[in-house]
Scaffold this active site. Sequence first.
Site, PDB file in Angstrom:
ATOM      1  N   SER A  34       0.818  -1.213   0.000  1.00  0.00           N
ATOM      2  CA  SER A  34       0.000   0.000   0.000  1.00  0.00           C
ATOM      3  C   SER A  34       0.855   1.267   0.000  1.00  0.00           C
ATOM      4  O   SER A  34       0.478   2.274  -0.604  1.00  0.00           O
ATOM      5  CB  SER A  34      -0.949  -0.017   1.204  1.00  0.00           C
ATOM      6  OG  SER A  34      -0.221  -0.150   2.406  1.00  0.00           O
ATOM      7  N   GLY A  86       8.255  -0.648   0.452  1.00  0.00           N
ATOM      8  CA  GLY A  86       7.834  -0.549   1.849  1.00  0.00           C
ATOM      9  C   GLY A  86       8.458  -1.636   2.700  1.00  0.00           C
ATOM     10  O   GLY A  86       9.358  -2.364   2.260  1.00  0.00           O
ATOM     11  N   ALA A  87       7.979  -1.754   3.934  1.00  0.00           N
ATOM     12  CA  ALA A  87       8.467  -2.798   4.848  1.00  0.00           C
ATOM     13  C   ALA A  87       7.386  -3.080   5.880  1.00  0.00           C
ATOM     14  O   ALA A  87       6.519  -2.241   6.144  1.00  0.00           O
ATOM     15  CB  ALA A  87       9.741  -2.347   5.540  1.00  0.00           C
ATOM     16  N   ASP A  88       7.467  -4.259   6.470  1.00  0.00           N
ATOM     17  CA  ASP A  88       6.551  -4.600   7.564  1.00  0.00           C
ATOM     18  C   ASP A  88       7.148  -4.202   8.907  1.00  0.00           C
ATOM     19  O   ASP A  88       6.412  -3.871   9.835  1.00  0.00           O
ATOM     20  CB  ASP A  88       6.246  -6.100   7.528  1.00  0.00           C
ATOM     21  CG  ASP A  88       5.562  -6.469   6.227  1.00  0.00           C
ATOM     22  OD1 ASP A  88       4.491  -5.916   5.964  1.00  0.00           O
ATOM     23  OD2 ASP A  88       6.132  -7.260   5.458  1.00  0.00           O
ATOM     24  N   GLY A  99       7.550  -8.935   3.163  1.00  0.00           N
ATOM     25  CA  GLY A  99       6.879 -10.126   2.650  1.00  0.00           C
ATOM     26  C   GLY A  99       5.446 -10.268   3.126  1.00  0.00           C
ATOM     27  O   GLY A  99       4.794 -11.263   2.826  1.00  0.00           O
ATOM     28  N   GLU A 107      11.211  -9.104  -4.344  1.00  0.00           N
ATOM     29  CA  GLU A 107      11.699  -7.882  -3.667  1.00  0.00           C
ATOM     30  C   GLU A 107      13.180  -8.022  -3.334  1.00  0.00           C
ATOM     31  O   GLU A 107      13.972  -7.099  -3.528  1.00  0.00           O
ATOM     32  CB  GLU A 107      10.882  -7.647  -2.390  1.00  0.00           C
ATOM     33  CG  GLU A 107       9.448  -7.222  -2.693  1.00  0.00           C
ATOM     34  CD  GLU A 107       8.531  -7.190  -1.474  1.00  0.00           C
ATOM     35  OE1 GLU A 107       8.909  -7.723  -0.414  1.00  0.00           O
ATOM     36  OE2 GLU A 107       7.432  -6.627  -1.591  1.00  0.00           O
ATOM     37  N   LYS A 125       6.054   1.118  11.692  1.00  0.00           N
ATOM     38  CA  LYS A 125       6.919   0.009  11.267  1.00  0.00           C
ATOM     39  C   LYS A 125       8.269  -0.005  11.992  1.00  0.00           C
ATOM     40  O   LYS A 125       9.025  -0.954  11.879  1.00  0.00           O
ATOM     41  CB  LYS A 125       7.181   0.097   9.756  1.00  0.00           C
ATOM     42  CG  LYS A 125       5.939   0.224   8.888  1.00  0.00           C
ATOM     43  CD  LYS A 125       5.112  -1.034   8.912  1.00  0.00           C
ATOM     44  CE  LYS A 125       3.857  -0.978   8.051  1.00  0.00           C
ATOM     45  NZ  LYS A 125       4.072  -0.913   6.640  1.00  0.00           N
TER      46      LYS A 125
HETATM   47  C1  5RP Z   1       5.158  -6.922   0.366  1.00  0.00           C
HETATM   48  C2  5RP Z   1       5.980  -6.138   1.321  1.00  0.00           C
HETATM   49  C3  5RP Z   1       5.486  -4.778   1.653  1.00  0.00           C
HETATM   50  O1  5RP Z   1       6.496  -3.865   1.375  1.00  0.00           O
HETATM   51  C4  5RP Z   1       5.141  -4.725   3.105  1.00  0.00           C
HETATM   52  O2  5RP Z   1       4.178  -5.747   3.363  1.00  0.00           O
HETATM   53  C5  5RP Z   1       4.586  -3.376   3.519  1.00  0.00           C
HETATM   54  O3  5RP Z   1       3.331  -3.176   2.958  1.00  0.00           O
HETATM   55  P1  5RP Z   1       2.480  -1.860   3.217  1.00  0.00           P
HETATM   56  O4  5RP Z   1       3.192  -0.740   2.527  1.00  0.00           O
HETATM   57  O5  5RP Z   1       1.136  -2.186   2.596  1.00  0.00           O
HETATM   58  O6  5RP Z   1       2.386  -1.664   4.702  1.00  0.00           O
HETATM   59  O7  5RP Z   1       6.992  -6.548   1.813  1.00  0.00           O
HETATM   60  O8  5RP Z   1       5.649  -8.239   0.221  1.00  0.00           O
END
Ligand code: 5RP
Length: 223
Positions: A34, A86-88, A99, A107, A125
């Site tokens: 997103s 992005g990242a989690d 992921g 990625e 995050k």
């Molecule tokens: C997808 C990812 C995304 O970068 C991660 O899940 C972050 O997503 P978002 O920007 O929706 O918070 O690693 O595989």
Amino acid sequence: MTQDELKRAVALTAYEYVETLLEDDTIIGVGTGSTTNFFIAELGKIKHRIGGTVASSDESARRLKELGIPVYDLNSAGPVAVYVDGADETNKHLQLIKGGGAALTREKIIAAVATEFVCIADESKMVGVLGKFPLPIEVIPMARSHVARQLVLLGGDPVYREGCITDNGNHILDLYNLEILDPRSLEQQINQITGVVCNGLFAIRGADRLILGTNSGVKTYLP
Ligand code: 5RP
């Protein structure tokens, strides 16, 4: 600010940064999720000034093409100047968990190829220790149970992400309840398990720049 407003703000800052890197035919790596979707929307503004893109998922490729932005196969694209994704989770060393959207393998490949990896995220995050977000691991389907048993030996609780097939035709295990004190070492250990395609730790090749959206403004961090 809402989380979406923070995501839009970091996407705009990343876009402004990428604009400063543009040369003739610059190829831009584009991630998934997103936050990246806001960046894709910004990229539309400079579609005639870039060489094209490589995308980390079929979904991002679709969004890019919808805006008329060329998307190339990584094998036939030129050097990738910058990768924005992005990242989690991120720690202050810019080591990441990624992921959540199941796109971790592509990625990681684009991050490996790109000269610079720019991570965009909102402040939710940023963590002290990685691991509250379950670590995604892409596995060859027939190896799923074997990999899960090996992950239990590492001290985590793997959960099969039901109904999720990656763009590469594989399955995802989400590894819960691990406090990741040495991300580089764990990344290597998981990679050694037969049947693992890729794990979502981006520690050996972390981000080179983190653009973080906070309620007191957008901040940039370097490792
Ligand atoms: C997808 C990812 C995304 O970068 C991660 O899940 C972050 O997503 P978002 O920007 O929706 O918070 O690693 O595989």
